[in-house]
Design a protein around this motif. Sequence first.
Motif, PDB file in Angstrom:
ATOM      1  N   ASP A 159       0.826  -1.198   0.000  1.00  0.00           N
ATOM      2  CA  ASP A 159       0.000   0.000   0.000  1.00  0.00           C
ATOM      3  C   ASP A 159       0.865   1.254   0.000  1.00  0.00           C
ATOM      4  O   ASP A 159       0.655   2.195   0.762  1.00  0.00           O
ATOM      5  N   ALA A 160       1.883   1.231  -0.858  1.00  0.00           N
ATOM      6  CA  ALA A 160       2.808   2.358  -0.942  1.00  0.00           C
ATOM      7  C   ALA A 160       3.237   2.563  -2.386  1.00  0.00           C
ATOM      8  O   ALA A 160       3.135   1.661  -3.217  1.00  0.00           O
ATOM      9  N   ALA A 161       3.702   3.750  -2.659  1.00  0.00           N
ATOM     10  CA  ALA A 161       4.276   4.070  -3.968  1.00  0.00           C
ATOM     11  C   ALA A 161       5.597   4.781  -3.719  1.00  0.00           C
ATOM     12  O   ALA A 161       5.745   5.531  -2.751  1.00  0.00           O
ATOM     13  N   VAL A 162       6.548   4.522  -4.590  1.00  0.00           N
ATOM     14  CA  VAL A 162       7.839   5.198  -4.508  1.00  0.00           C
ATOM     15  C   VAL A 162       7.915   6.139  -5.697  1.00  0.00           C
ATOM     16  O   VAL A 162       7.750   5.717  -6.839  1.00  0.00           O
ATOM     17  N   ILE A 163       8.112   7.413  -5.403  1.00  0.00           N
ATOM     18  CA  ILE A 163       8.230   8.391  -6.484  1.00  0.00           C
ATOM     19  C   ILE A 163       9.636   8.983  -6.452  1.00  0.00           C
ATOM     20  O   ILE A 163      10.235   9.136  -5.386  1.00  0.00           O
ATOM     21  N   GLY A 164      10.152   9.260  -7.616  1.00  0.00           N
ATOM     22  CA  GLY A 164      11.429   9.940  -7.742  1.00  0.00           C
ATOM     23  C   GLY A 164      11.155  11.352  -8.221  1.00  0.00           C
ATOM     24  O   GLY A 164      10.412  11.547  -9.178  1.00  0.00           O
ATOM     25  N   VAL A 165      11.711  12.328  -7.522  1.00  0.00           N
ATOM     26  CA  VAL A 165      11.519  13.725  -7.922  1.00  0.00           C
ATOM     27  C   VAL A 165      12.878  14.359  -8.191  1.00  0.00           C
ATOM     28  O   VAL A 165      13.870  14.028  -7.558  1.00  0.00           O
ATOM     29  N   ALA A 166      12.900  15.232  -9.184  1.00  0.00           N
ATOM     30  CA  ALA A 166      14.124  15.963  -9.513  1.00  0.00           C
ATOM     31  C   ALA A 166      14.142  17.242  -8.695  1.00  0.00           C
ATOM     32  O   ALA A 166      13.201  18.036  -8.755  1.00  0.00           O
ATOM     33  N   ALA A 167      15.190  17.428  -7.912  1.00  0.00           N
ATOM     34  CA  ALA A 167      15.271  18.592  -7.033  1.00  0.00           C
ATOM     35  C   ALA A 167      16.713  19.053  -6.904  1.00  0.00           C
ATOM     36  O   ALA A 167      17.650  18.304  -7.188  1.00  0.00           O
ATOM     37  N   ALA A 168      16.869  20.272  -6.442  1.00  0.00           N
ATOM     38  CA  ALA A 168      18.206  20.782  -6.144  1.00  0.00           C
ATOM     39  C   ALA A 168      18.798  19.930  -5.016  1.00  0.00           C
ATOM     40  O   ALA A 168      18.060  19.417  -4.170  1.00  0.00           O
ATOM     41  N   PRO A 169      20.119  19.753  -4.969  1.00  0.00           N
ATOM     42  CA  PRO A 169      20.728  18.899  -3.943  1.00  0.00           C
ATOM     43  C   PRO A 169      20.321  19.265  -2.517  1.00  0.00           C
ATOM     44  O   PRO A 169      20.058  18.393  -1.694  1.00  0.00           O
ATOM     45  N   ARG A 170      20.239  20.549  -2.209  1.00  0.00           N
ATOM     46  CA  ARG A 170      19.856  20.979  -0.862  1.00  0.00           C
ATOM     47  C   ARG A 170      18.428  20.535  -0.529  1.00  0.00           C
ATOM     48  O   ARG A 170      18.150  20.057   0.566  1.00  0.00           O
ATOM     49  N   ILE A 171      17.511  20.662  -1.506  1.00  0.00           N
ATOM     50  CA  ILE A 171      16.111  20.251  -1.308  1.00  0.00           C
ATOM     51  C   ILE A 171      16.038  18.731  -1.162  1.00  0.00           C
ATOM     52  O   ILE A 171      15.307  18.209  -0.313  1.00  0.00           O
ATOM     53  N   ALA A 172      16.796  17.996  -1.971  1.00  0.00           N
ATOM     54  CA  ALA A 172      16.799  16.537  -1.896  1.00  0.00           C
ATOM     55  C   ALA A 172      17.256  16.065  -0.515  1.00  0.00           C
ATOM     56  O   ALA A 172      16.705  15.114   0.041  1.00  0.00           O
ATOM     57  N   THR A 173      18.236  16.736   0.047  1.00  0.00           N
ATOM     58  CA  THR A 173      18.706  16.394   1.396  1.00  0.00           C
ATOM     59  C   THR A 173      17.615  16.659   2.421  1.00  0.00           C
ATOM     60  O   THR A 173      17.387  15.846   3.326  1.00  0.00           O
ATOM     61  N   SER A 174      16.915  17.774   2.319  1.00  0.00           N
ATOM     62  CA  SER A 174      15.808  18.084   3.235  1.00  0.00           C
ATOM     63  C   SER A 174      14.703  17.044   3.138  1.00  0.00           C
ATOM     64  O   SER A 174      14.124  16.628   4.146  1.00  0.00           O
ATOM     65  N   VAL A 175      14.403  16.617   1.917  1.00  0.00           N
ATOM     66  CA  VAL A 175      13.373  15.597   1.701  1.00  0.00           C
ATOM     67  C   VAL A 175      13.801  14.286   2.355  1.00  0.00           C
ATOM     68  O   VAL A 175      13.004  13.629   3.034  1.00  0.00           O
ATOM     69  N   ALA A 176      15.064  13.889   2.190  1.00  0.00           N
ATOM     70  CA  ALA A 176      15.565  12.647   2.789  1.00  0.00           C
ATOM     71  C   ALA A 176      15.489  12.699   4.315  1.00  0.00           C
ATOM     72  O   ALA A 176      15.085  11.728   4.955  1.00  0.00           O
ATOM     73  N   ARG A 177      15.840  13.833   4.901  1.00  0.00           N
ATOM     74  CA  ARG A 177      15.750  13.990   6.361  1.00  0.00           C
ATOM     75  C   ARG A 177      14.306  13.869   6.832  1.00  0.00           C
ATOM     76  O   ARG A 177      14.015  13.197   7.825  1.00  0.00           O
ATOM     77  N   ALA A 178      13.410  14.549   6.134  1.00  0.00           N
ATOM     78  CA  ALA A 178      11.996  14.519   6.517  1.00  0.00           C
ATOM     79  C   ALA A 178      11.422  13.111   6.399  1.00  0.00           C
ATOM     80  O   ALA A 178      10.600  12.689   7.220  1.00  0.00           O
ATOM     81  N   ALA A 179      11.858  12.350   5.391  1.00  0.00           N
ATOM     82  CA  ALA A 179      11.350  10.990   5.192  1.00  0.00           C
ATOM     83  C   ALA A 179      11.749  10.066   6.339  1.00  0.00           C
ATOM     84  O   ALA A 179      11.076   9.063   6.593  1.00  0.00           O
ATOM     85  N   MET A 180      12.842  10.391   7.043  1.00  0.00           N
ATOM     86  CA  MET A 180      13.298   9.559   8.156  1.00  0.00           C
ATOM     87  C   MET A 180      12.432   9.736   9.400  1.00  0.00           C
ATOM     88  O   MET A 180      12.339   8.826  10.223  1.00  0.00           O
ATOM     89  N   THR A 181      11.797  10.886   9.557  1.00  0.00           N
ATOM     90  CA  THR A 181      11.069  11.175  10.791  1.00  0.00           C
ATOM     91  C   THR A 181       9.574  11.386  10.594  1.00  0.00           C
ATOM     92  O   THR A 181       8.828  11.424  11.563  1.00  0.00           O
ATOM     93  N   SER A 182       9.127  11.546   9.353  1.00  0.00           N
ATOM     94  CA  SER A 182       7.725  11.866   9.090  1.00  0.00           C
ATOM     95  C   SER A 182       7.196  11.057   7.920  1.00  0.00           C
ATOM     96  O   SER A 182       7.951  10.480   7.146  1.00  0.00           O
ATOM     97  N   ARG A 183       5.874  11.071   7.803  1.00  0.00           N
ATOM     98  CA  ARG A 183       5.220  10.503   6.630  1.00  0.00           C
ATOM     99  C   ARG A 183       5.134  11.625   5.602  1.00  0.00           C
ATOM    100  O   ARG A 183       4.824  12.764   5.949  1.00  0.00           O
ATOM    101  N   LEU A 184       5.433  11.333   4.343  1.00  0.00           N
ATOM    102  CA  LEU A 184       5.399  12.363   3.318  1.00  0.00           C
ATOM    103  C   LEU A 184       4.133  12.247   2.466  1.00  0.00           C
ATOM    104  O   LEU A 184       3.687  11.144   2.159  1.00  0.00           O
TER     105      LEU A 184
END
Length: 192
Positions: A159-184
């Motif tokens: 019951d999940a989907a994996v999406i790949g998004v193109a982002a600036a490196p700084r934004i990609a790092t923020s997204v990775a951090r948020a994924a570790m502690t929150s539901r996106l």
Amino acid sequence: MESVVRLVLTHRRLIAALLAGLAVWSAITAVTHSPGTREVVVAARDLDSGVAVTRSDLEVRRVPHAAVPAGVTAIGDVPGRALAGPMRAGEVFTDRRVVDPHDLGANRVLAVVEVSAATGELLRAGDSVDLVAVDEDGAGATVAEAVEVVTVSTDPERDAAVIGVAAAPRIATSVARAAMTSRLAAVVVPRS
């Protein structure tokens, strides 16, 4: 003028036979004439979104020029790239159907995010989304704005989907951090 009429009346059967033969020849030529064709690379079988394409997934076919979409890819450009979305057997590979996660354009990298399967079913490559981190209390904070969806892969068993998004490196790092502690969650936004 009388001589022409007399000639036509005298040889009317011959003229009718010649015209009938010309009509038959024209019809056969129209049916058997093949339009100009071009070789294109197509999917050899149904392929899932997000998978890396291999040579065995490819087939070369000839199609009429009018049926060739914009952005067709050469056979050497497809293997190793990821599918931006699912493909049916026989679909033509284009530059929008396959992506190279290592070459997303100037100053963009691939950030991989897990979202609900329902969200993944609605998203398509090329969509622009905001990514929102939702904590246990239900509070949300936007971690990425107007990032382009590059790949979508749904796993109904989880019951999940994996999406790949193109982002600036700084934004990609923020997204990775948020994924570790929150539901996106992904919110589709109109392109500007």
